[in-house]
Design an enzyme around this catalytic site. Sequence first.
Site, short mmCIF file in Angstrom:
data_model
loop_
_atom_site.label_atom_id
_atom_site.label_comp_id
_atom_site.label_asym_id
_atom_site.label_seq_id
_atom_site.Cartn_x
_atom_site.Cartn_y
_atom_site.Cartn_z
N ALA A 152 0.83 -1.21 0.00
CA ALA A 152 0.00 0.00 0.00
C ALA A 152 0.86 1.26 0.00
CB ALA A 152 -0.93 0.00 1.21
N TYR A 153 1.91 1.25 0.80
CA TYR A 153 2.83 2.39 0.85
C TYR A 153 3.51 2.60 -0.50
CZ TYR A 153 6.89 5.21 2.21
OH TYR A 153 7.86 6.18 2.29
N ALA A 154 4.01 1.50 -1.06
CA ALA A 154 4.69 1.58 -2.36
C ALA A 154 3.74 2.07 -3.44
CB ALA A 154 5.27 0.21 -2.74
N LYS A 157 3.40 5.79 -3.21
CA LYS A 157 4.61 6.49 -3.65
C LYS A 157 4.82 6.36 -5.16
CE LYS A 157 6.16 8.39 0.10
NZ LYS A 157 6.14 9.86 0.21
#
Length: 250
Positions: A152-154, A157
């Site tokens: 989710a973070y990737a 970004k």
Amino acid sequence: MSLQGKVALVTGAGQGVGQGIALALAAQGARVAVTGRTLSKLETTAETVRSRGGEALPLVCEVKSPDSMKACVEAVVEAWGGVNILVNNAQEVPLGRLHDLTDEALMAGWESGPMATFRLMKLCYPYLKGDGVIINLGSSAAKRWDMAGYGAYAAAKEGIRALTRAAACEWGPDNIRCNAILPHAMSPGMQWWIESNPEEAHAFLSQIPQRRVGDCEQDIGRFVALLCSDGANYVNGQSIALDGGQAFLG
């Protein structure tokens, strides 16, 4: 690297990477609006800038709120007449495996990341035209050898990196440059992660050729100052890893 006469707006500037970037920009002569959610942290950053002879304006700004961002930009323009440099650094970090992630956590990462970046770039666009620079914060998380727990973070970004490239292509004729940096820095968040995941952190650090995590001001902030200066006038639309050589972006 002189940034005399420039006005910079940095989100998430109360600590960590955002603070390091704000201090480095101010050291090169920029007047810096330090924004974030916690006024006490922003005032600490602003006072540090002033103690070094620079100018800083602390402003509370919630990047998940379009109205808050609009008011923030208007306050900077009212105080200093415009915006020459925009640094989109603030980001809520949605970590966890896909089955464990909630919709709310995923959306918080998206709202504070790609959506905030998209909105602030457009809010600042009229003032950036002519000599503006945008620095967006990406991550090498999508290049990890094991993406479990970081999807989710990737994804957030990578969305920011795509918007960065689009802005560089669409706004280049307006003499606005837009680049993304992908930093490893010893921020409070990084310190927490290292302490909470010692084995994973050891493996992570061992794969950095320089065998260290960067300093928020000296390694990340000073490079951002260079990227915002006339010495980098032909650098546009790039994703640049500031990670001691770990990530391969080819």
